[in-house]
Design a protein around this motif. Structure first.
Motif, short mmCIF file in Angstrom:
data_model
loop_
_atom_site.label_atom_id
_atom_site.label_comp_id
_atom_site.label_asym_id
_atom_site.label_seq_id
_atom_site.Cartn_x
_atom_site.Cartn_y
_atom_site.Cartn_z
N PHE A 120 1.08 3.90 -15.03
CA PHE A 120 1.09 5.28 -14.55
C PHE A 120 0.13 5.47 -13.36
O PHE A 120 0.47 6.08 -12.34
N ALA A 121 -1.08 4.90 -13.46
CA ALA A 121 -2.07 5.02 -12.36
C ALA A 121 -1.61 4.29 -11.12
O ALA A 121 -1.78 4.76 -9.98
N ALA A 122 -0.96 3.10 -11.32
CA ALA A 122 -0.47 2.36 -10.15
C ALA A 122 0.63 3.13 -9.44
O ALA A 122 0.69 3.20 -8.20
N GLY A 123 1.52 3.75 -10.20
CA GLY A 123 2.58 4.55 -9.58
C GLY A 123 2.04 5.75 -8.85
O GLY A 123 2.49 6.11 -7.75
N LEU A 124 1.02 6.42 -9.44
CA LEU A 124 0.41 7.58 -8.80
C LEU A 124 -0.28 7.19 -7.49
O LEU A 124 -0.19 7.90 -6.46
N LEU A 125 -0.96 6.04 -7.47
CA LEU A 125 -1.63 5.57 -6.25
C LEU A 125 -0.61 5.25 -5.17
O LEU A 125 -0.80 5.54 -3.98
N THR A 126 0.51 4.64 -5.59
CA THR A 126 1.56 4.30 -4.62
C THR A 126 2.14 5.55 -3.99
O THR A 126 2.37 5.63 -2.76
N LEU A 127 2.38 6.60 -4.78
CA LEU A 127 2.91 7.86 -4.24
C LEU A 127 1.92 8.51 -3.27
O LEU A 127 2.31 9.08 -2.24
N ALA A 128 0.62 8.42 -3.58
CA ALA A 128 -0.39 9.01 -2.68
C ALA A 128 -0.41 8.30 -1.34
O ALA A 128 -0.49 8.92 -0.27
N VAL A 129 -0.33 6.95 -1.38
CA VAL A 129 -0.32 6.19 -0.12
C VAL A 129 0.92 6.51 0.69
O VAL A 129 0.87 6.70 1.92
N LEU A 130 2.11 6.60 0.03
CA LEU A 130 3.34 6.93 0.75
C LEU A 130 3.29 8.33 1.34
O LEU A 130 3.77 8.60 2.45
N THR A 131 2.68 9.24 0.58
CA THR A 131 2.57 10.61 1.09
C THR A 131 1.70 10.66 2.35
O THR A 131 2.04 11.32 3.34
N LEU A 132 0.55 9.98 2.34
CA LEU A 132 -0.32 9.96 3.52
C LEU A 132 0.36 9.29 4.70
O LEU A 132 0.26 9.75 5.85
N ALA A 133 1.07 8.17 4.47
CA ALA A 133 1.75 7.48 5.56
C ALA A 133 2.82 8.36 6.17
O ALA A 133 3.00 8.42 7.40
N THR A 134 3.59 9.07 5.29
CA THR A 134 4.64 9.96 5.80
C THR A 134 4.03 11.11 6.59
O THR A 134 4.53 11.52 7.66
#
Length: 472
Positions: free
Chosen positions: A12-26
């Protein structure tokens, strides 16, 4: 036995971190802006908004760097209704252009707007099309026959023409702020003065046409003779520009000087009038031609005086300020001070004479060293010579001097020398007291006899002079 597994990041934490990184990149990919930081804002004035609206992108070299935040009219420029999704393209400018700072404003003369199709069609109205047709007809007529070959032959001259035109245009801007404005202002006054003399202007144009026709008839020979002269004139321009820069302060100050001198001129004009000085100007009229001839004949003299002044200012005066370093006889001042020190002694040579006669006194000492002077003479001295200064020139060569070269361009004199070694001397044996007295008596007798033969009444005494007599 149970193995121990390392605990990793929960899914769950790994998925949340991945979404945060994708959000910042977008976010950074689409906005290209750093949150919570003031943006770099630049204002620009355009002649036309040209369909730009709030939110339109701003590009530099095709890359989006920002967006339009506000559109407003400047001064009395009307705002028209604009729609469409246009963008503003910004050029980096020349390498010499200053960098823009946050909040800077680009003036309208540094911006441009694209030309729309309707503007192109509205520019080519019937009168404009007729003028364009006439231009093309005249251009075709000029290039017909030998005109085309002449046009091709003129192409090599375009580069220097454009280059020199650029130099002239750059010089027309002046060297100080406001020079171009003052030039345009004075040019208007000049044009107004020319307009007041329309007949002379018409004659100038007619005569210039006649002169151009004469040049066209003899074009090959004229150009052949004119090109070297024009080349020499072009090479002289740098020196002329330097003279203009040096003379500019004097020219600027001449206006106030002339204004201040006008009252004097008015008074002088009244002074030389006939009621005041009985026609002094009329009486001086015969003298003026003679003064003019004198001025003309004085030109060679002034030329020589100019050379002498240049030599005095550029060679002699700098040399007199030089200080000669000598270890044996150290100088206490520059040349112009040391050179005048013997004058008081020379002026005081006659102080030992009076109305009763002239006395000639010589203080003699016993010599200790003898140095040869030629083949049969010796120089006697009480102390040994330390050296010879100035040294004897090698091969008896003179200092460098060119009579055919101006004095101010020649090498300045330098009195610094390295003394030569002293000549070989001989130690003189001290004579006895009787020999000294006999030599002194013979010297006195010889001197009396020689003075009597010359008819001189100078008295010679064999009694040693006292210190009091020598200090008189």
């Amino acid at each position: 036995m149970r193995r121990k597994h390392k605990k990793g990041m929960p899914p769950f934490a790994a998925g949340l971190l991945t979404l945060a990184v994708l959000t910042l990149a977008t976010y950074f990919g689409f906005t290209k802006a750093i949150p919570f930081k003031h943006h770099y804002t630049v204002q620009a004035v355009f002649p036309s908004a040209n369909g730009v609206r709030n939110g339109s992108p701003v590009r530099v070299a095709g890359v989006n760097v920002g967006k339009v935040t506000r559109i407003s009219h400047v001064e009395d420029r009307p705002r028209i209704f604009l729609e469409g999704n246009f963008f503003v393209d910004v050029s980096p400018g020349s390498p010499l252009a200053p960098a823009l700072h946050d909040g800077d404003r680009l003036p309208i003369n540094q911006t441009s707007a694209p030309v729309q199709l309707d503007q192109v069609l509205s520019a080519l109205q019937a009168p404009t099309r007729r003028d364009l047709q006439a231009l093309l007809r005249e251009l075709s007529s000029g290039l017909k026959g030998k005109g085309g070959r002449g046009y091709n032959a003129s192409i090599p001259y375009w580069k220097p023409a454009y280059r020199d035109s650029a130099v002239v245009a750059d010089a027309a801007q002046g060297t100080q702020p406001g020079d171009l404005g003052r030039y345009i202002d004075k040019a208007g006054l000049t044009a107004e003065a020319i307009d007041r003399n329309r007949k002379q202007l018409k004659s100038l144009v007619t005569d210039f046409d006649t002169t151009a026709g004469a040049f066209a008839v003899r074009e090959p020979r004229t150009l052949k003779a004119a090109m070297p002269a024009l080349g020499a004139l072009n090479r002289s321009f740098p020196a002329v520009r330097g003279l203009i820069r040096a003379a500019r302060p004097a020219v600027r100050s001449s206006g106030p000087a002339i204004d201040a001198g006008m009252p004097f001129v008015k008074q002088a004009r009244g002074l030389v009038s006939k009621p005041e000085l009985r026609g002094l100007s009329h009486d001086l009229r015969p003298l003026v031609p003679a003064l003019t001839a004198l001025n003309q004949r004085s030109v060679p003299l002034y030329s020589q005086l100019s050379q002498a002044s240049s030599c005095q200012n550029d060679v002699i005066l700098p040399w007199t300020k030089d200080k000669i370093e000598d270890k044996t006889f150290p100088a206490r001042g520059p040349v112009y001070e040391e050179a005048t020190k013997p004058l008081p002694g020379l002026a005081g040579e006659s102080r030992s004479g009076d109305a009763n006669g002239q006395w000639f006194r010589v203080m003699l000492t016993t010599p200790k060293f003898a140095y040869p002077m030629g083949t049969d003479k010796f120089f006697l001295t009480g102390q040994p010579l330390q050296g010879v200064n100035p040294p004897t020139p090698k091969n008896h060569a003179r200092p460098p001097l060119r009579a055919d070269v101006p004095c101010e361009t020649q090498q300045a004199p330098d009195l610094r020398t390295v003394p030569d070694a002293a000549p070989q001397g001989f130690d003189v044996t001290q004579p006895s007291a009787a020999a000294k007295a006999d030599a002194l008596q013979k010297t006195v007798d010889w001197l009396r006899k020689d003075l009597k033969a010359e008819g001189s009444d100078v008295k010679v005494s064999d009694v040693p002079a006292t210190v009091k007599e020598l200090t008189k």
